[in-house]
Design a protein around this motif. Sequence first.
Motif, PDB file in Angstrom:
ATOM      1  N   TYR A 125      24.716  34.609  28.380  1.00  0.00           N
ATOM      2  CA  TYR A 125      23.397  34.022  28.131  1.00  0.00           C
ATOM      3  C   TYR A 125      22.569  34.859  27.172  1.00  0.00           C
ATOM      4  O   TYR A 125      21.714  34.359  26.459  1.00  0.00           O
ATOM      5  N   SER A 126      22.828  36.151  27.101  1.00  0.00           N
ATOM      6  CA  SER A 126      22.047  37.035  26.228  1.00  0.00           C
ATOM      7  C   SER A 126      22.577  37.072  24.798  1.00  0.00           C
ATOM      8  O   SER A 126      21.957  37.676  23.927  1.00  0.00           O
ATOM      9  N   GLY A 127      23.722  36.449  24.550  1.00  0.00           N
ATOM     10  CA  GLY A 127      24.271  36.383  23.208  1.00  0.00           C
ATOM     11  C   GLY A 127      25.397  37.353  22.921  1.00  0.00           C
ATOM     12  O   GLY A 127      26.015  37.290  21.866  1.00  0.00           O
ATOM     13  N   GLY A 128      25.700  38.257  23.839  1.00  0.00           N
ATOM     14  CA  GLY A 128      26.791  39.204  23.646  1.00  0.00           C
ATOM     15  C   GLY A 128      28.052  38.768  24.360  1.00  0.00           C
ATOM     16  O   GLY A 128      28.007  37.943  25.277  1.00  0.00           O
ATOM     17  N   VAL A 129      29.175  39.326  23.954  1.00  0.00           N
ATOM     18  CA  VAL A 129      30.421  39.031  24.656  1.00  0.00           C
ATOM     19  C   VAL A 129      30.376  39.666  26.045  1.00  0.00           C
ATOM     20  O   VAL A 129      29.779  40.726  26.229  1.00  0.00           O
ATOM     21  N   ALA A 130      30.967  38.984  27.010  1.00  0.00           N
ATOM     22  CA  ALA A 130      30.955  39.483  28.391  1.00  0.00           C
ATOM     23  C   ALA A 130      32.153  38.928  29.142  1.00  0.00           C
ATOM     24  O   ALA A 130      32.618  37.822  28.861  1.00  0.00           O
ATOM     25  N   ASP A 131      32.656  39.695  30.086  1.00  0.00           N
ATOM     26  CA  ASP A 131      33.705  39.210  30.972  1.00  0.00           C
ATOM     27  C   ASP A 131      33.108  38.180  31.927  1.00  0.00           C
ATOM     28  O   ASP A 131      31.972  38.338  32.381  1.00  0.00           O
ATOM     29  N   MET A 132      33.869  37.145  32.224  1.00  0.00           N
ATOM     30  CA  MET A 132      33.424  36.089  33.132  1.00  0.00           C
ATOM     31  C   MET A 132      34.443  35.914  34.250  1.00  0.00           C
ATOM     32  O   MET A 132      35.643  36.094  34.044  1.00  0.00           O
ATOM     33  N   THR A 133      33.960  35.550  35.425  1.00  0.00           N
ATOM     34  CA  THR A 133      34.850  35.437  36.579  1.00  0.00           C
ATOM     35  C   THR A 133      35.672  34.151  36.582  1.00  0.00           C
ATOM     36  O   THR A 133      36.761  34.131  37.129  1.00  0.00           O
ATOM     37  N   HIS A 134      35.147  33.094  36.009  1.00  0.00           N
ATOM     38  CA  HIS A 134      35.874  31.820  35.949  1.00  0.00           C
ATOM     39  C   HIS A 134      35.856  31.312  34.514  1.00  0.00           C
ATOM     40  O   HIS A 134      34.799  30.924  34.007  1.00  0.00           O
ATOM     41  N   ILE A 135      37.018  31.300  33.873  1.00  0.00           N
ATOM     42  CA  ILE A 135      37.160  30.810  32.505  1.00  0.00           C
ATOM     43  C   ILE A 135      38.142  29.644  32.529  1.00  0.00           C
ATOM     44  O   ILE A 135      39.207  29.732  33.157  1.00  0.00           O
ATOM     45  N   HIS A 136      37.784  28.573  31.841  1.00  0.00           N
ATOM     46  CA  HIS A 136      38.617  27.362  31.786  1.00  0.00           C
ATOM     47  C   HIS A 136      38.860  27.036  30.320  1.00  0.00           C
ATOM     48  O   HIS A 136      37.910  26.817  29.572  1.00  0.00           O
ATOM     49  N   ILE A 137      40.109  26.998  29.895  1.00  0.00           N
ATOM     50  CA  ILE A 137      40.478  26.738  28.505  1.00  0.00           C
ATOM     51  C   ILE A 137      41.422  25.538  28.455  1.00  0.00           C
ATOM     52  O   ILE A 137      42.346  25.443  29.277  1.00  0.00           O
TER      53      ILE A 137
END
Length: 142
Positions: A125-137
């Motif tokens: 949300y802040s505009g930087g890259v970040a690890d996420m707990t749930h990613i769907h591709i």
Amino acid sequence: GTDGQVLTSTGAGSPPAFEAVSGGADTSLSNLSAAGQELACQAWVNMNGDGTVSIRDSGGINGFSSVTDRTTGTYYASFTEAMANDDYAIAGSVVGSRTGPYYAFVGSVDYATTTTVVEWVTISYSGGVADMTHIHIIVFGA
């Protein structure tokens, strides 16, 4: 339309029409032609991208054999079988992180896509890259 009908295109400049389906709809992937395969999802993954990266579930015609954490918020996945070309489309979504608001998005990476690997980043949300707990591709294409 009504039950048992499908919406079909009647050509440019003509409105679509509902037509009856004889024998019911075939929802399996076994009848796809080579041209029809690019209309189906080639690969999808639901993964954990925070901490130890792991695949929760995956599938598709080609599928993913593995996902790798390149650096914070940057990942790549290897296709189980090589794609026919590298002109496919990727889309994704995330379900927040452990420490921030629950909105973010998936973006492409400056690396060229290949027939064997696809890469992406998750942006917080802040505009930087970040690890996420749930990613769907998901990947569509040939």
